[in-house]
Scaffold this motif. Sequence first.
Motif, PDB file in Angstrom:
ATOM      1  N   THR A  85     -60.708  16.068   6.377  1.00  0.00           N
ATOM      2  CA  THR A  85     -59.890  16.590   5.276  1.00  0.00           C
ATOM      3  C   THR A  85     -59.995  18.112   5.237  1.00  0.00           C
ATOM      4  N   GLY A  86     -59.078  18.731   4.535  1.00  0.00           N
ATOM      5  CA  GLY A  86     -59.116  20.180   4.373  1.00  0.00           C
ATOM      6  C   GLY A  86     -60.390  20.635   3.686  1.00  0.00           C
ATOM      7  N   LYS A  87     -60.839  19.868   2.708  1.00  0.00           N
ATOM      8  CA  LYS A  87     -62.069  20.197   1.983  1.00  0.00           C
ATOM      9  C   LYS A  87     -63.274  20.161   2.926  1.00  0.00           C
ATOM     10  N   ASN A  88     -63.359  19.120   3.740  1.00  0.00           N
ATOM     11  CA  ASN A  88     -64.495  19.002   4.662  1.00  0.00           C
ATOM     12  C   ASN A  88     -64.384  19.988   5.823  1.00  0.00           C
ATOM     13  N   TRP A  89     -63.167  20.336   6.223  1.00  0.00           N
ATOM     14  CA  TRP A  89     -62.962  21.384   7.237  1.00  0.00           C
ATOM     15  C   TRP A  89     -63.525  22.704   6.705  1.00  0.00           C
ATOM     16  N   ALA A  90     -63.200  23.021   5.453  1.00  0.00           N
ATOM     17  CA  ALA A  90     -63.693  24.265   4.851  1.00  0.00           C
ATOM     18  C   ALA A  90     -65.221  24.235   4.731  1.00  0.00           C
ATOM     19  N   LYS A  91     -65.784  23.071   4.378  1.00  0.00           N
ATOM     20  CA  LYS A  91     -67.244  22.936   4.275  1.00  0.00           C
ATOM     21  C   LYS A  91     -67.883  23.137   5.644  1.00  0.00           C
TER      22      LYS A  91
ATOM     23  N   ASP B 267     -58.144  27.867   5.548  1.00  0.00           N
ATOM     24  CA  ASP B 267     -57.099  27.029   4.957  1.00  0.00           C
ATOM     25  C   ASP B 267     -55.774  27.176   5.703  1.00  0.00           C
TER      26      ASP B 267
ATOM     27  N   ARG C  86     -52.517  14.992   5.635  1.00  0.00           N
ATOM     28  CA  ARG C  86     -53.469  15.719   4.797  1.00  0.00           C
ATOM     29  C   ARG C  86     -54.825  15.847   5.487  1.00  0.00           C
TER      30      ARG C  86
END
Length: 100
Positions: free
Chosen positions: A31-37, A56, A68
């Motif tokens: 996910t985008g959130k986990n990619w950023a993490k 992002d 997504r």
Amino acid sequence: MAESADMEQLLTAFRKFAVHGDTKATGKDLTGKNWAKLCKDCKIIDGKNITGTDVDIVFSKVKQKTSRVINYEEFQKALEELAPKRFKGQSKEESRYSQH
């Protein structure tokens, strides 16, 4: 041989972050959130050359239009997109190997 081991570690990291915080995750999509993490935890985001916004933007660029999440192949493309920014002054080939 070393490159093969590095690629195996990269896949392992991808899978760990792909399932982070989601008990139903298969480990095949990020996910985008986990990619950023992942980018934050692995110090890809350095606050100078690469910011959270850069991460992002790259995520949006490499994912499928209606998706997504990104798969492992898209994840590798995302890292290739970020490498020249993160390792300014190095050739594309040099920056690719600096990630490992």
